[in-house]
Design an enzyme around this catalytic site. Sequence first.
Site, short mmCIF file in Angstrom:
data_model
loop_
_atom_site.label_atom_id
_atom_site.label_comp_id
_atom_site.label_asym_id
_atom_site.label_seq_id
_atom_site.Cartn_x
_atom_site.Cartn_y
_atom_site.Cartn_z
N LYS A 8 0.83 -1.21 0.00
CA LYS A 8 0.00 0.00 0.00
C LYS A 8 0.86 1.26 0.00
O LYS A 8 0.59 2.21 -0.73
CB LYS A 8 -0.94 0.04 1.23
CG LYS A 8 -1.87 -1.15 1.34
CD LYS A 8 -2.86 -0.99 2.49
CE LYS A 8 -2.26 -0.93 3.87
NZ LYS A 8 -1.57 -2.17 4.30
N ARG B 249 -9.53 0.89 9.15
CA ARG B 249 -9.20 -0.48 9.53
C ARG B 249 -10.32 -1.14 10.32
O ARG B 249 -10.20 -2.31 10.68
CB ARG B 249 -7.93 -0.50 10.39
CG ARG B 249 -6.64 -0.79 9.58
CD ARG B 249 -5.49 -0.52 10.53
NE ARG B 249 -4.30 -1.27 10.30
CZ ARG B 249 -3.19 -0.73 9.75
NH1 ARG B 249 -3.19 0.48 9.27
NH2 ARG B 249 -2.10 -1.44 9.65
N ARG C 52 11.39 -5.66 4.47
CA ARG C 52 11.19 -4.22 4.67
C ARG C 52 11.91 -3.72 5.91
O ARG C 52 12.35 -2.58 5.95
CB ARG C 52 9.68 -3.93 4.77
CG ARG C 52 9.33 -2.46 4.91
CD ARG C 52 7.85 -2.22 4.77
NE ARG C 52 7.08 -2.71 5.91
CZ ARG C 52 5.76 -2.66 5.99
NH1 ARG C 52 5.05 -2.16 5.00
NH2 ARG C 52 5.13 -3.11 7.06
N ARG D 278 11.56 -0.52 11.30
CA ARG D 278 10.38 -0.56 12.19
C ARG D 278 10.44 -1.78 13.10
O ARG D 278 10.58 -2.90 12.62
CB ARG D 278 9.10 -0.62 11.35
CG ARG D 278 8.70 0.70 10.75
CD ARG D 278 7.55 0.55 9.79
NE ARG D 278 6.39 -0.14 10.36
CZ ARG D 278 5.25 -0.30 9.68
NH1 ARG D 278 5.13 0.17 8.44
NH2 ARG D 278 4.24 -0.93 10.23
N ARG E 90 -0.15 -8.79 13.61
CA ARG E 90 -0.70 -7.76 12.72
C ARG E 90 -1.52 -8.38 11.60
O ARG E 90 -2.57 -7.86 11.23
CB ARG E 90 0.43 -6.89 12.16
CG ARG E 90 0.92 -5.86 13.19
CD ARG E 90 2.33 -5.43 12.91
NE ARG E 90 2.44 -4.69 11.67
CZ ARG E 90 3.57 -4.63 10.95
NH1 ARG E 90 4.65 -5.29 11.34
NH2 ARG E 90 3.61 -3.93 9.85
P1 AMP Z 1 0.85 0.56 9.22
O1 AMP Z 1 2.02 1.46 8.97
O2 AMP Z 1 -0.36 0.93 8.42
O3 AMP Z 1 1.20 -0.90 9.08
O4 AMP Z 1 0.43 0.77 10.76
C1 AMP Z 1 1.31 0.48 11.81
C2 AMP Z 1 0.54 0.38 13.12
O5 AMP Z 1 -0.11 1.62 13.40
C3 AMP Z 1 -0.58 -0.67 13.14
O6 AMP Z 1 -0.10 -1.96 13.45
C4 AMP Z 1 -1.49 -0.10 14.23
O7 AMP Z 1 -0.96 -0.35 15.50
C5 AMP Z 1 -1.39 1.41 13.98
N1 AMP Z 1 -2.42 1.87 13.03
C6 AMP Z 1 -2.19 2.42 11.80
N2 AMP Z 1 -3.34 2.75 11.20
C7 AMP Z 1 -4.33 2.39 12.05
C8 AMP Z 1 -5.74 2.46 11.99
N3 AMP Z 1 -6.39 2.95 10.92
N4 AMP Z 1 -6.44 2.02 13.07
C9 AMP Z 1 -5.82 1.52 14.15
N5 AMP Z 1 -4.49 1.42 14.27
C10 AMP Z 1 -3.74 1.84 13.23
#
Ligand code: AMP
Length: 190
Positions: free
Chosen positions: A14, A89, A128, A134, A146
């Site tokens: 994404k 989400r 990654r 990260r 996740r």
């Molecule tokens: P991402 O970079 O999209 O993989 O997000 C990393 C982490 O941020 C996720 O594992 C969640 O802990 C938190 N996070 C990001 N976006 C959301 C969302 N829309 N709702 C809830 N938690 C989020």
Amino acid sequence: MLNIVLFGPPGAGKGTQSEKLIASRSLIHLSTGDLFRRSIKNETNYGKKAQAYMDKGELVPDDVVICMVEEKIKNHLDGRGFIFDGFPRTINQAKALDKMLEGYHLSISGMIALEIPEEELKKRIRGRFKVSGRTDDQDEAKIENRIAVHNKETTPVANYYKSQNKFNHIDGMGSIEEVYHKIDAIISNY
Ligand code: AMP
């Protein structure tokens, strides 16, 4: 305004595809994960509220996420539109987003789901980590969690957009360029 939800599990591509789309279509990239990571680095209130959840690979509570997204949208209403990456989400977030946009006489143009087999996701996330650094990309248990959280809590969001006839899906397994062209073709029809 073109408002696109780019949907898919962690590691689906994404972020990579969003970067290409914001360059070609001058859209605003609204990645809630990126916003939280920046908030943590800058020690803001959003960061403080999100950190413990992110550390475990759990979802940050809806009210925190929704508030942060609303702030970002409000500041970019003069743009050409948004790519929502990693948001919504949950169904709650999807409903809140619709309501928020409605308040500005806007709506979601469509959702595009990237489909990738689970083993490939894990491989990509592990790879990654070398670039992202990260911590949630490094730990095997966090990666598993996740993906599990995505399957349980986030996949219902696809049905929400299906019920609005806004759901599209593509095979996310090709090269970055191949996947990009498939996404671009769908967006051209919006
Ligand atoms: P991402 O970079 O999209 O993989 O997000 C990393 C982490 O941020 C996720 O594992 C969640 O802990 C938190 N996070 C990001 N976006 C959301 C969302 N829309 N709702 C809830 N938690 C989020």
